[in-house]
Design an enzyme around this catalytic site. Structure first.
Site, mmCIF file in Angstrom:
data_model
loop_
_atom_site.group_PDB
_atom_site.id
_atom_site.type_symbol
_atom_site.label_atom_id
_atom_site.label_comp_id
_atom_site.label_asym_id
_atom_site.label_seq_id
_atom_site.Cartn_x
_atom_site.Cartn_y
_atom_site.Cartn_z
ATOM 1 N N THR A 221 46.198 48.077 -61.982
ATOM 2 C CA THR A 221 46.880 47.212 -61.017
ATOM 3 C C THR A 221 47.216 48.030 -59.782
ATOM 4 O OG1 THR A 221 48.509 45.451 -60.748
ATOM 5 C CG2 THR A 221 49.279 47.431 -61.859
ATOM 6 N N CYS B 149 57.807 46.140 -57.819
ATOM 7 C CA CYS B 149 57.297 45.596 -59.079
ATOM 8 C C CYS B 149 57.124 46.729 -60.089
ATOM 9 C CB CYS B 149 55.946 44.930 -58.872
ATOM 10 S SG CYS B 149 55.974 43.574 -57.699
ATOM 11 N N HIS C 82 52.008 43.138 -64.573
ATOM 12 C CA HIS C 82 52.551 43.488 -63.253
ATOM 13 C C HIS C 82 53.776 42.579 -63.037
ATOM 14 C CE1 HIS C 82 51.519 44.552 -58.824
ATOM 15 N NE2 HIS C 82 52.729 44.043 -58.845
#
Lengths: 165, 213
Positions: A26, A32, A49
């Site tokens: 990711t 995040c 995520h």
């Protein structure tokens, strides 16, 4: 790491699981948190995520379960178990939760990075999943890639280069 | 949820005009500051997923210089001014007169960063004040923050408020071109305006457009 490995990409507020020989990746984690849960013996790993700490923050009916720490960890564990992972051998690695901008504002939303990290850890503890590696906080973005065979988490940042966790 | 389901082409046109006025004033400010011609593209208003939003700024891993500020007041929201590193260093060189500046050297030069932050401050300030005049709403910018990092890491900050309500963002994107730049002709800067979910209704009402139009 050779150049022909197939990489499964996970977008923002998204999740997926992979087996060897695939890698999972990711990009652009800021506040995040990227949480990887894996079973090394089965060479099986899942990545979420996570964007927000708690699904009670959701306003409105239907919501994306990969977006919130509590629902994402739960769903990831369920999917791994369904695909043959053994619950006693699950381990986790996490990265992200940075504070990208420094604000004096008292707005709690601006502290979202640390809150995401706390929430993910709380959920992992509830499932008794050990965290064997973490690179959280700070103020830089991260791109992470996990190889379920070696169980190494490859982390790339703009200012601090590349390393394995 | 609600504002996305009810949005119509009239609403999108109104938001396009918001982007036009705001960024038009900001482009003028930039042009005056640097004493050169700046071209502005017709604003795009799009309803996008979060992943598509990252793609609009060059993909989540693309490294950019970005000034971010929160809009406080009647219609809260987030605003980004995003520049490619080449363009940011061109602006820095012109403002500071330091022709040696480069983003390759760490840590970044303090004067250069301060100049870039001030540039963002002036531009977003002029964007916001014209928006405030146009809508008669009270809008205050927070102190802008500068970050040089991956697009994904930066933009997701502005999506936090929205992400509690929806998986989509309405983004008002105005691209800027620098005429003097000798490199390949491509977009050099973006203004992204991301109103908070509750702000859409307030903006529409201030402009005399009812919600069910």
């Amino acid at each position: 790491m050779n150049d022909t490995v197939q990489v499964i990409k996970v977008g923002i507020a998204d999740m997926n699981i992979v087996r060897t020989p695939y890698h999972i990746r990711t990009s652009g984690l800021g506040s995040c948190v990227g949480v990887v849960i894996y079973d090394q013996g089965k060479e099986l790993a899942g990545l979420a995520h996570v964007m927000l700490p708690d699904s009670t923050l959701a306003k409105g009916g239907a919501f994306n379960i990969a977006k919130y720490a509590d629902t994402a960890v739960k769903e990831l564990v369920n999917r791994l178990l369904k695909n043959g992972a053994r619950d006693y051998s699950l381990k986790a690695k996490l990265a992200g939760g940075a504070q990208m901008f420094q604000f004096s504002s008292s707005n709690d939303m601006m502290r979202i990075g640390p809150r995401n990290v706390e929430a993910v850890k709380r959920e992992l503890a509830a499932y008794k999943i050990a965290i064997v590696g973490e690179d959280v906080g700070g103020n830089s973005g991260r791109t992470i890639e996990f190889d379920p065979k070696t169980c190494l988490l490859h982390i790339r940042t703009v200012n601090k280069g590349v390393f394995n966790l | 949820m609600s504002f996305l389901e009810k949005i119509s082409t009239v609403h999108l046109d109104v938001l396009k005009e918001v982007g036009n006025i705001g960024a038009g004033n900001a482009a003028t400010a930039l042009s005056t500051l640097l004493n050169k011609k700046i071209d502005m593209r017709v604003p795009k208003v799009r309803v996008v997923s979060f992943d598509e939003m990252m793609e609009m700024a060059g993909g989540p891993e693309n490294i950019v210089a970005s000034v971010f500020l929160r809009i406080e007041g009647d219609a809260p929201g987030s605003m980004f001014f995003v520049l490619s590193l080449e363009q940011a260093s061109t602006f820095i060189k012109e403002m500071t007169g330091d022709s040696q500046f480069s983003f390759e050297k760490l840590p970044y030069d303090e004067i250069a960063m301060s100049a870039l932050q001030e540039l963002g401050n002036i531009l977003s300030g002029s964007y916001l004040s014209s928006l405030s005049d146009f809508t008669k709403l009270d809008l205050y910018p927070s102190v802008p923050a500068l970050s040089i990092d991956m697009v994904g890491a930066i933009i997701s900050y502005g999506l936090i408020e929205l992400s509690q309500v929806s998986d989509f963002a309405i983004v008002i994107d105005t691209a800027l071109d620098d005429d003097d730049y000798n490199g390949p002709k491509s977009v050099k800067g973006h203004f992204f305006l991301l109103p908070d979910p509750d702000s859409f209704e307030i903006i529409f009402r201030a402009l005399g457009v009812t919600e069910n139009e």
